[in-house]
Every structure is written in structure tokens, then in C-alpha cells.
Write a protein that holds these residues in place. Sequence first.
Motif, PDB file in Angstrom:
ATOM      1  N   ASN A  63     -13.017  16.490  -1.434  1.00 44.65           N
ATOM      2  CA  ASN A  63     -12.076  15.644  -2.166  1.00 44.65           C
ATOM      3  C   ASN A  63     -11.828  16.184  -3.575  1.00 44.65           C
ATOM      4  O   ASN A  63     -12.759  16.604  -4.263  1.00 44.65           O
ATOM      5  N   ILE A  64     -10.562  16.156  -3.971  1.00 43.34           N
ATOM      6  CA  ILE A  64     -10.159  16.559  -5.317  1.00 43.34           C
ATOM      7  C   ILE A  64      -9.764  15.283  -6.054  1.00 43.34           C
ATOM      8  O   ILE A  64      -8.926  14.520  -5.569  1.00 43.34           O
ATOM      9  N   THR A  65     -10.380  15.028  -7.203  1.00 44.19           N
ATOM     10  CA  THR A  65     -10.049  13.824  -7.952  1.00 44.19           C
ATOM     11  C   THR A  65      -9.673  14.162  -9.388  1.00 44.19           C
ATOM     12  O   THR A  65     -10.160  15.126  -9.973  1.00 44.19           O
ATOM     13  N   TYR A  66      -8.760  13.328  -9.925  1.00 44.78           N
ATOM     14  CA  TYR A  66      -8.327  13.437 -11.320  1.00 44.78           C
ATOM     15  C   TYR A  66      -8.408  12.047 -11.949  1.00 44.78           C
ATOM     16  O   TYR A  66      -8.085  11.044 -11.303  1.00 44.78           O
ATOM     17  N   THR A  67      -8.824  11.999 -13.202  1.00 39.92           N
ATOM     18  CA  THR A  67      -8.773  10.770 -13.981  1.00 39.92           C
ATOM     19  C   THR A  67      -7.473  10.749 -14.769  1.00 39.92           C
ATOM     20  O   THR A  67      -7.088  11.756 -15.372  1.00 39.92           O
ATOM     21  N   THR A  68      -6.796   9.594 -14.759  1.00 41.45           N
ATOM     22  CA  THR A  68      -5.525   9.479 -15.472  1.00 41.45           C
ATOM     23  C   THR A  68      -5.590   8.331 -16.474  1.00 41.45           C
ATOM     24  O   THR A  68      -6.397   7.408 -16.338  1.00 41.45           O
ATOM     25  N   THR A  69      -4.739   8.401 -17.477  1.00 39.74           N
ATOM     26  CA  THR A  69      -4.513   7.272 -18.379  1.00 39.74           C
ATOM     27  C   THR A  69      -3.018   7.087 -18.520  1.00 39.74           C
ATOM     28  O   THR A  69      -2.241   8.041 -18.419  1.00 39.74           O
ATOM     29  N   GLY A  70      -2.621   5.832 -18.741  1.00 37.95           N
ATOM     30  CA  GLY A  70      -1.216   5.532 -19.003  1.00 37.95           C
ATOM     31  C   GLY A  70      -0.368   5.344 -17.775  1.00 37.95           C
ATOM     32  O   GLY A  70       0.519   4.499 -17.748  1.00 37.95           O
ATOM     33  N   ALA A  71      -0.614   6.108 -16.728  1.00 36.91           N
ATOM     34  CA  ALA A  71       0.261   6.104 -15.553  1.00 36.91           C
ATOM     35  C   ALA A  71       0.078   4.845 -14.708  1.00 36.91           C
ATOM     36  O   ALA A  71      -0.940   4.137 -14.801  1.00 36.91           O
ATOM     37  N   THR A  72       1.059   4.587 -13.882  1.00 32.27           N
ATOM     38  CA  THR A  72       0.970   3.492 -12.914  1.00 32.27           C
ATOM     39  C   THR A  72       1.062   4.014 -11.480  1.00 32.27           C
ATOM     40  O   THR A  72       1.077   3.232 -10.530  1.00 32.27           O
ATOM     41  N   GLY A  82      -1.717  17.291   6.830  1.00 34.08           N
ATOM     42  CA  GLY A  82      -3.062  16.788   7.072  1.00 34.08           C
ATOM     43  C   GLY A  82      -3.804  16.431   5.802  1.00 34.08           C
ATOM     44  O   GLY A  82      -4.872  15.817   5.854  1.00 34.08           O
ATOM     45  N   VAL A  83      -3.250  16.809   4.648  1.00 39.30           N
ATOM     46  CA  VAL A  83      -3.864  16.505   3.357  1.00 39.30           C
ATOM     47  C   VAL A  83      -2.917  15.592   2.579  1.00 39.30           C
ATOM     48  O   VAL A  83      -1.710  15.835   2.526  1.00 39.30           O
ATOM     49  N   ASN A  84      -3.475  14.528   1.987  1.00 41.01           N
ATOM     50  CA  ASN A  84      -2.653  13.547   1.294  1.00 41.01           C
ATOM     51  C   ASN A  84      -3.244  13.204  -0.065  1.00 41.01           C
ATOM     52  O   ASN A  84      -4.435  13.399  -0.313  1.00 41.01           O
ATOM     53  N   GLY A  85      -2.385  12.675  -0.937  1.00 38.35           N
ATOM     54  CA  GLY A  85      -2.828  12.241  -2.249  1.00 38.35           C
ATOM     55  C   GLY A  85      -2.503  10.783  -2.475  1.00 38.35           C
ATOM     56  O   GLY A  85      -1.475  10.280  -2.010  1.00 38.35           O
ATOM     57  N   VAL A  86      -3.390  10.074  -3.186  1.00 34.58           N
ATOM     58  CA  VAL A  86      -3.149   8.680  -3.552  1.00 34.58           C
ATOM     59  C   VAL A  86      -3.554   8.481  -5.008  1.00 34.58           C
ATOM     60  O   VAL A  86      -4.423   9.195  -5.534  1.00 34.58           O
ATOM     61  N   TRP A  87      -2.890   7.525  -5.671  1.00 34.23           N
ATOM     62  CA  TRP A  87      -3.270   7.105  -7.018  1.00 34.23           C
ATOM     63  C   TRP A  87      -3.706   5.660  -6.941  1.00 34.23           C
ATOM     64  O   TRP A  87      -3.025   4.822  -6.344  1.00 34.23           O
ATOM     65  N   SER A  88      -4.852   5.333  -7.548  1.00 33.82           N
ATOM     66  CA  SER A  88      -5.335   3.958  -7.580  1.00 33.82           C
ATOM     67  C   SER A  88      -6.290   3.799  -8.744  1.00 33.82           C
ATOM     68  O   SER A  88      -7.202   4.628  -8.922  1.00 33.82           O
ATOM     69  N   ALA A  89      -6.096   2.749  -9.540  1.00 34.34           N
ATOM     70  CA  ALA A  89      -7.012   2.399 -10.625  1.00 34.34           C
ATOM     71  C   ALA A  89      -7.334   3.597 -11.520  1.00 34.34           C
ATOM     72  O   ALA A  89      -8.493   3.905 -11.784  1.00 34.34           O
ATOM     73  N   ASN A  90      -6.265   4.283 -11.953  1.00 33.14           N
ATOM     74  CA  ASN A  90      -6.396   5.421 -12.876  1.00 33.14           C
ATOM     75  C   ASN A  90      -7.115   6.632 -12.285  1.00 33.14           C
ATOM     76  O   ASN A  90      -7.634   7.478 -13.026  1.00 33.14           O
ATOM     77  N   VAL A  92      -6.598   9.738  -9.282  1.00 34.91           N
ATOM     78  CA  VAL A  92      -5.881  10.454  -8.222  1.00 34.91           C
ATOM     79  C   VAL A  92      -6.922  11.048  -7.284  1.00 34.91           C
ATOM     80  O   VAL A  92      -7.889  11.671  -7.725  1.00 34.91           O
ATOM     81  N   THR A  93      -6.728  10.856  -5.980  1.00 38.93           N
ATOM     82  CA  THR A  93      -7.626  11.427  -4.981  1.00 38.93           C
ATOM     83  C   THR A  93      -6.807  12.192  -3.946  1.00 38.93           C
ATOM     84  O   THR A  93      -5.883  11.639  -3.349  1.00 38.93           O
ATOM     85  N   ILE A  94      -7.138  13.458  -3.758  1.00 39.20           N
ATOM     86  CA  ILE A  94      -6.516  14.297  -2.731  1.00 39.20           C
ATOM     87  C   ILE A  94      -7.579  14.584  -1.685  1.00 39.20           C
ATOM     88  O   ILE A  94      -8.672  15.080  -1.999  1.00 39.20           O
ATOM     89  N   SER A  95      -7.279  14.259  -0.426  1.00 33.19           N
ATOM     90  CA  SER A  95      -8.268  14.417   0.639  1.00 33.19           C
ATOM     91  C   SER A  95      -7.575  14.655   1.966  1.00 33.19           C
ATOM     92  O   SER A  95      -6.355  14.493   2.086  1.00 33.19           O
ATOM     93  N   GLY A  96      -8.368  15.041   2.984  1.00 36.15           N
ATOM     94  CA  GLY A  96      -7.810  15.230   4.314  1.00 36.15           C
ATOM     95  C   GLY A  96      -8.258  16.525   4.949  1.00 36.15           C
ATOM     96  O   GLY A  96      -9.125  17.245   4.420  1.00 36.15           O
ATOM     97  N   LEU A 112       2.463  12.407 -12.696  1.00 34.28           N
ATOM     98  CA  LEU A 112       2.218  10.994 -12.983  1.00 34.28           C
ATOM     99  C   LEU A 112       3.533  10.245 -13.141  1.00 34.28           C
ATOM    100  O   LEU A 112       4.529  10.789 -13.627  1.00 34.28           O
ATOM    101  N   THR A 113       3.525   8.972 -12.717  1.00 38.78           N
ATOM    102  CA  THR A 113       4.690   8.106 -12.877  1.00 38.78           C
ATOM    103  C   THR A 113       4.286   6.886 -13.694  1.00 38.78           C
ATOM    104  O   THR A 113       3.119   6.508 -13.741  1.00 38.78           O
ATOM    105  N   GLY A 114       5.269   6.258 -14.355  1.00 37.00           N
ATOM    106  CA  GLY A 114       4.966   5.153 -15.250  1.00 37.00           C
ATOM    107  C   GLY A 114       4.350   5.680 -16.532  1.00 37.00           C
ATOM    108  O   GLY A 114       4.179   6.880 -16.731  1.00 37.00           O
ATOM    109  N   GLY A 115       4.014   4.751 -17.428  1.00 39.13           N
ATOM    110  CA  GLY A 115       3.426   5.180 -18.691  1.00 39.13           C
ATOM    111  C   GLY A 115       4.429   5.937 -19.534  1.00 39.13           C
ATOM    112  O   GLY A 115       5.642   5.792 -19.378  1.00 39.13           O
ATOM    113  N   CYS A 116       3.923   6.741 -20.437  1.00 39.73           N
ATOM    114  CA  CYS A 116       4.775   7.461 -21.389  1.00 39.73           C
ATOM    115  C   CYS A 116       4.647   8.958 -21.205  1.00 39.73           C
ATOM    116  O   CYS A 116       3.539   9.497 -21.164  1.00 39.73           O
TER     117      CYS A 116
END
Length: 209
Positions: A63-72, A82-90, A92-96, A112-116
Motif C-alpha cells: 500500500n502507498i499512502t499520503y497524508t494531505t491537508t486542506g483537500a476534500t 487492478g490498482v485503485n486510489g481513495v482519499w479519506s480523512a486526509n 490517500v491510499t493506493i492499493s490493489g 488533490l481536490t477542494g481546499g486551496c
Amino acid sequence: MTISGTPSVSVGSPYTYTVTLTGGAGTISTTGTISVNLNNTVSLSSAVASDAQTVCINAPIANITYTTTGATGATFLGLPSGVNGVWSANTVTISGTPSVSVGSPYSYTVTLTGGCGTVSTTGTISVDSNNTISLSSAVGTNAQTVCINAPIANITYTTTGATGATFLGLPSGVNGVWSANTVTISGTPSVSVGSPYTYTVTLTGGVEL
């Protein structure tokens, strides 16, 4: 009355303000709200180099993960099937599990989407294909008989997936090489003791079936 300026903080947002008039008769006030979004940021939070990994086809990635701030939310481009990405609670997780290798390495982009601000990051997933080997020289060249000190007819095999090959059982004077997805066995046998010689070609690298 004019309210203006540039917010320099976001902690405590949304900010509810009150304007109260002074002077005149009576106490009059009004309220409003200013919401201040954080600037978007994204940073790798999984292991170092997890965003540049190599896996075998049909085997799960780490799994590849990123911490985000600001984004929604986040969008994903370039991931292998076969590999997908999701954003949840700041986060990002890429897995599969990659189901294809054609087009590897796959360079992906997370935006990133949302935020500034428009903020994105990239990475690479390389997918090794399954090893295959098939005779490409004439039928029967892999079971030939020659005289001692006379050259054999070259024996060739086409391979996929592999990055090399090892050879076992060839008679002295005969050698095998792997190059550019082709195995070539050639040379002149200098011995006959031990004939017939049963040889084995084993592919290296890639994914063993």
C-alpha cells in the motif's frame, strides 16, 4: 461599513463575526461567517520508495499512502488495471493487484481536490510480466545429432518477462546466451562422452510460472 483583508490563519475556521453599531438610538448588531480553508499539501507517509516499487503481475502492491491537508478529495491518473486510489480523512491510499504489465512502468499522478491551490504528486509502479519460453528455431533443433567437432545448428527460444537465463547440461564447446528476449544455444561439441546431453534452460528475472 466594509470588512476586508487577507486571512493568515485557518485554525478555528469557520470564523463567526459580529458587527455592533455604536452611537445613535438602540443597540443594533449583525453577524456573518468567514470560512478559511488550509492550503493543500500532500506528503508520502508509507515507507520510503513505496511510491516507486516493482511487483509481479497478479501480485499485490505494498500500500502507498499520503497524508494531505486542506483537500476534500483526490483524483488518480495512470494507475495500472487492478490498482485503485481513495482519499479519506486526509489520507490517500493506493492499493490493489496489477492485472496487466503492458505499458509498465506506470507513472501515476494524484491530484488533490477542494481546499486551496492545485497540488499533485507522482509515483511509479513497475509490473513484471510472466515468464514464457518457446522454441523459435526449426522444429527438431532442440533434439539434434551432430558429429564431434562439428557445429550444431543454432537453437533459439523466444522469451517474455525474463531478464536473463541459466544453462545446465550443455556439452563442452556449446554455450547459451540470453539477449533481448532471445535465448541462443550455439557452438561446436568437443566431447562425446556422456552423449546424449540433456540440457536445461532456466529463465531468470520476471515472474516464474
